[in-house]
Design an enzyme around this catalytic site. Structure first.
Site, PDB file in Angstrom:
ATOM      1  NE  ARG A   1      11.355  86.157  33.210  1.00  0.00           N
ATOM      2  CZ  ARG A   1      10.698  86.738  32.219  1.00  0.00           C
ATOM      3  NH1 ARG A   1       9.392  86.608  32.121  1.00  0.00           N
ATOM      4  NH2 ARG A   1      11.343  87.423  31.300  1.00  0.00           N
TER       5      ARG A   1
ATOM      6  CG  ASP B   1       7.720  76.896  34.813  1.00  0.00           C
ATOM      7  OD1 ASP B   1       7.696  78.072  34.410  1.00  0.00           O
ATOM      8  OD2 ASP B   1       8.059  75.935  34.103  1.00  0.00           O
TER       9      ASP B   1
ATOM     10  CE1 TYR C   1      15.883  75.643  37.842  1.00  0.00           C
ATOM     11  CE2 TYR C   1      17.658  76.037  36.282  1.00  0.00           C
ATOM     12  CZ  TYR C   1      16.466  76.427  36.866  1.00  0.00           C
ATOM     13  OH  TYR C   1      15.863  77.605  36.483  1.00  0.00           O
TER      14      TYR C   1
ATOM     15  NE  ARG D   1       8.557  70.484  35.352  1.00  0.00           N
ATOM     16  CZ  ARG D   1       7.483  71.268  35.200  1.00  0.00           C
ATOM     17  NH1 ARG D   1       7.621  72.591  35.146  1.00  0.00           N
ATOM     18  NH2 ARG D   1       6.291  70.736  35.098  1.00  0.00           N
TER      19      ARG D   1
END
Length: 267
Positions: free
Chosen positions: A52, A54, A113, A204
């Site tokens: 999921r 953001d 990612y 991040r």
């Protein structure tokens, strides 16, 4: 009930994240609405998803799945229809039938990612909402030296959003971290991270910490020492979402998913 997997691309700047929300446009909301139109006589279950994302985070190959009461006779026609109905910024790049026990989240062995950074003095308009613009000099060699300390099974509590980790296990295994420099635009750097799972904001924060180290914010602090602290306040900033891309989900026991990532005309 037949079970189907989709491989989906999306531009995160058009969506308030993946998860369905009544008051906002989301990837799941748009895709489920399109599926409801395409499969009117063939009800489907809610979409499950590998990860999921953001608000603002992009995807170059998100895997999701759903079940239907009846088989879908023409997957190509379904994909074309979903792409017409899904709205701007969303596209299905492939679909395949999968075994009954396949679940896009729980069957997933690893996720990958990429965080994209433009390290240049002047703005590049085509990279807006596509990469983080870093105007200051970065010591990329120092960052590269820190990367090996992230590899392996460790407690990554320092690299996760504190509120989301209260009372939760923080051990994850990072399988690989790569620093890549674009050949065509050498000011673009990509940090690629593959792991068995990620906590909220983990990528991040991890990349933000590497950047803080690379710009010389700390002399004595390192990835190794920050991991030992197990304290979010010791790590770097949480980078904005627009530089982050979900690239791929890995499934050892489901080779048909890997085929979804191949160029469509070569299948």
């Amino acid at each position: 009930m037949p079970n189907y997997a989709l491989c989906v691309d999306y531009d995160g700047s058009f969506f308030h994240g993946w998860q369905r929300q009544k008051q906002f446009t989301t990837v799941q909301g748009n895709l489920e609405k399109a599926l409801a139109t395409v499969l009117r006589s063939n009800p489907h279950t809610p979409l499950s998803v590998a990860g999921r994302t953001d608000t603002g985070v992009h995807a170059l190959g998100m895997i999701c799945n759903f079940k239907t009461e009846e088989p879908i006779s023409n997957l190509h026609k379904m994909i074309v229809s979903l792409n017409a109905l899904g709205g701007e910024g969303l596209g299905v790049r492939g679909a395949t039938e999968v075994p009954q026990d396949f679940h896009s989240r729980f069957s997933c062995d690893a996720r990958e990612y990429v965080y994209q950074i433009y390290n240049g003095k002047y703005e590049r308009p085509h990279l807006k909402n596509r990469a983080l613009w870093v105007k200051y000099p970065v010591d990329w060699d120092r960052i590269l030296a820190e990367v090996p300390h992230l590899i392996g099974e460790k407690d990554f509590r320092s690299f996760a959003k504190s509120k989301s980790m209260e009372g939760k296990r923080a051990v994850r295994e990072i399988l690989s971290v790569q620093l890549e420099q674009d050949k065509e635009v050498p000011e673009i750097f990509k940090i690629r991270i593959r792991a068995d799972g990620f906590m909220h904001n983990m990528v991040r924060i991890t990349v933000g910490t590497l950047l803080d180290i690379g710009k010389g914010r700390w002399e004595s602090r390192s990835i190794e020492s920050i991991l030992e602290e197990e304290d979010r306040s010791q790590a770097g900033i949480t980078l904005p979402p627009h530089g982050l891309y979900f690239v791929r989900a890995y499934y050892k026991n489901f080779p048909q998913i890997h085929a979804l990532y191949e160029p469509s005309f070569l299948k």
